[in-house]
Design a protein around this motif. Structure first.
Motif, PDB file in Angstrom:
ATOM      1  N   MET A  68       0.835  -1.212   0.000  1.00 23.20           N
ATOM      2  CA  MET A  68       0.000   0.000   0.000  1.00 23.20           C
ATOM      3  C   MET A  68       0.863   1.252   0.000  1.00 23.20           C
ATOM      4  O   MET A  68       0.344   2.373   0.020  1.00 23.20           O
ATOM      5  N   GLY A  69       2.186   1.088   0.033  1.00 23.09           N
ATOM      6  CA  GLY A  69       3.090   2.224  -0.019  1.00 23.09           C
ATOM      7  C   GLY A  69       3.573   2.704   1.334  1.00 23.09           C
ATOM      8  O   GLY A  69       4.245   3.741   1.425  1.00 23.09           O
ATOM      9  N   ASN A  70       3.277   1.975   2.387  1.00 23.41           N
ATOM     10  CA  ASN A  70       3.690   2.376   3.723  1.00 23.41           C
ATOM     11  C   ASN A  70       5.096   1.864   4.039  1.00 23.41           C
ATOM     12  O   ASN A  70       5.429   0.723   3.716  1.00 23.41           O
ATOM     13  N   TYR A  71       5.882   2.705   4.680  1.00 19.88           N
ATOM     14  CA  TYR A  71       7.194   2.289   5.167  1.00 19.88           C
ATOM     15  C   TYR A  71       7.534   3.104   6.405  1.00 19.88           C
ATOM     16  O   TYR A  71       7.431   4.340   6.397  1.00 19.88           O
ATOM     17  N   GLU A  72       7.923   2.436   7.480  1.00 21.30           N
ATOM     18  CA  GLU A  72       8.413   3.117   8.675  1.00 21.30           C
ATOM     19  C   GLU A  72       9.140   2.129   9.565  1.00 21.30           C
ATOM     20  O   GLU A  72       8.967   0.913   9.457  1.00 21.30           O
ATOM     21  N   SER A  73       9.956   2.683  10.477  1.00 18.94           N
ATOM     22  CA  SER A  73      10.689   1.878  11.442  1.00 18.94           C
ATOM     23  C   SER A  73      10.247   2.294  12.837  1.00 18.94           C
ATOM     24  O   SER A  73      10.190   3.490  13.144  1.00 18.94           O
ATOM     25  N   LEU A  74       9.915   1.323  13.675  1.00 19.70           N
ATOM     26  CA  LEU A  74       9.325   1.578  14.983  1.00 19.70           C
ATOM     27  C   LEU A  74      10.170   0.964  16.093  1.00 19.70           C
ATOM     28  O   LEU A  74      10.701  -0.130  15.950  1.00 19.70           O
ATOM     29  N   GLY A  75      10.256   1.677  17.240  1.00 17.84           N
ATOM     30  CA  GLY A  75      11.046   1.222  18.366  1.00 17.84           C
ATOM     31  C   GLY A  75      10.201   0.749  19.528  1.00 17.84           C
ATOM     32  O   GLY A  75       8.984   0.547  19.400  1.00 17.84           O
ATOM     33  N   ARG A  76      10.825   0.588  20.684  1.00 22.48           N
ATOM     34  CA  ARG A  76      10.188   0.025  21.871  1.00 22.48           C
ATOM     35  C   ARG A  76       8.882   0.749  22.227  1.00 22.48           C
ATOM     36  O   ARG A  76       8.820   1.973  22.253  1.00 22.48           O
ATOM     37  N   GLY A  77       7.883  -0.060  22.517  1.00 18.72           N
ATOM     38  CA  GLY A  77       6.595   0.474  22.954  1.00 18.72           C
ATOM     39  C   GLY A  77       5.692   0.929  21.833  1.00 18.72           C
ATOM     40  O   GLY A  77       4.567   1.379  22.088  1.00 18.72           O
ATOM     41  N   CYS A  78       6.139   0.812  20.602  1.00 19.79           N
ATOM     42  CA  CYS A  78       5.315   1.217  19.463  1.00 19.79           C
ATOM     43  C   CYS A  78       4.473   0.036  18.980  1.00 19.79           C
ATOM     44  O   CYS A  78       4.837  -1.127  19.152  1.00 19.79           O
ATOM     45  N   VAL A  79       3.352   0.350  18.362  1.00 18.93           N
ATOM     46  CA  VAL A  79       2.468  -0.678  17.827  1.00 18.93           C
ATOM     47  C   VAL A  79       2.228  -0.393  16.345  1.00 18.93           C
ATOM     48  O   VAL A  79       2.021   0.751  15.935  1.00 18.93           O
ATOM     49  N   GLN A  80       2.323  -1.445  15.546  1.00 18.20           N
ATOM     50  CA  GLN A  80       2.095  -1.357  14.099  1.00 18.20           C
ATOM     51  C   GLN A  80       0.962  -2.301  13.753  1.00 18.20           C
ATOM     52  O   GLN A  80       0.947  -3.461  14.188  1.00 18.20           O
TER      53      GLN A  80
END
Length: 259
Positions: free
Chosen positions: A87-99
């Protein structure tokens, strides 16, 4: 109104979880049948279909692969998790994040550890209320203060949110199912008193530290990576969650009984 009772608790020790076949880049603990672990008597808990506790080495991960008709979310415990989808989404997530991703009619995504440290995250799949939803993606980032000694509501669904003491409303992503997801990171001795509504159940994972679940005159002691199935009777049931001597970081997935 009938008097509240004591919820039933089924303890699942960490050593009872299935562990993935050895590979250089991945170690997974499966709460339910998944991949090379197949157990016909352990395929789901109501609408909850998958809970995987994954450790992914640096510069590795799950390459592009398809999904459909599943509500999928990941909660990061250490390191960073990168998400990329069709869908074109891209991101990097750290501690405590929800995807979160609703696969719906079909989507392809990849989950990688692009960092220099091992990434640990819980990935959870929930069966949607029907097939054929439009795919969607969302994420939320939180600081420790958002979940420190309180219940943080990170995902909501089609039903009501329990009115529990100390509840912190998060930037909720909406699941296509009658379910709610909470996380909490607690100091030693902090206690949360909650009530499971009639016809409700919850799956509890002690992600870090230790935790005691008390219901009626019964106590269940949980250590890191232990889980528990909590089921209310035909009336509301009380239980308390108390952090152990090293504190407790836990996830609670509350849902209706049945699929």
């Amino acid at each position: 109104m009938p008097a509240p009772g004591a919820a039933s608790v089924r303890h699942i020790p960490a050593e009872k979880l299935a562990v993935s076949k050895p590979t250089w880049w991945l170690e997974s603990r499966f709460h339910f049948s998944f991949a090379d672990y197949h157990n016909p008597s352990n395929t789901n808990f109501g609408a909850l279909r998958v809970v995987n506790d994954d450790l992914v080495k640096p510069k590795a991960g799950f390459g592009a692969h398809p999904h459909r008709d599943a509500e999928i979310y990941s909660y990061v415990l250490q390191g960073e998790l990168s998400h990329k989808d069709s869908m074109g989404n891209y991101e990097s997530l750290g501690r405590g994040c929800v995807q979160y991703m609703s696969a719906g009619t079909g989507v392809t995504h990849a989950e990688m550890n692009d960092g220099d440290k091992t990434c640990r995250f819980l990935q959870v799949w929930i069966t949607p209320d029907r097939r054929g939803h439009e795919p969607q993606y969302g994420s939320s980032s939180y600081d420790k203060a958002d979940r420190h000694n309180k219940l943080l509501h990170i995902l909501g669904g089609t039903g009501a949110v329990p009115a529990w003491p100390g509840l912190q409303k998060g930037r909720c992503i909406t699941l296509h199912q009658d379910a709610n997801v909470f996380v909490s990171e607690n100091d030693a001795g902090v206690q949360h008193d909650i009530t499971l509504g009639a016809g409700r159940q919850a799956y509890l994972v002690c992600m870090e530290g230790s935790l005691t679940v008390a219901t009626g005159e019964s106590e269940t002691h949980m250590k890191q990576r232990d889980a528990a199935e909590l089921v209310a009777d035909k009336k509301p049931d009380y239980l308390s969650l108390k952090a152990g001597s090293e504190g407790a970081h836990f996830m609670l997935i509350e849902m209706k009984q049945g699929k």
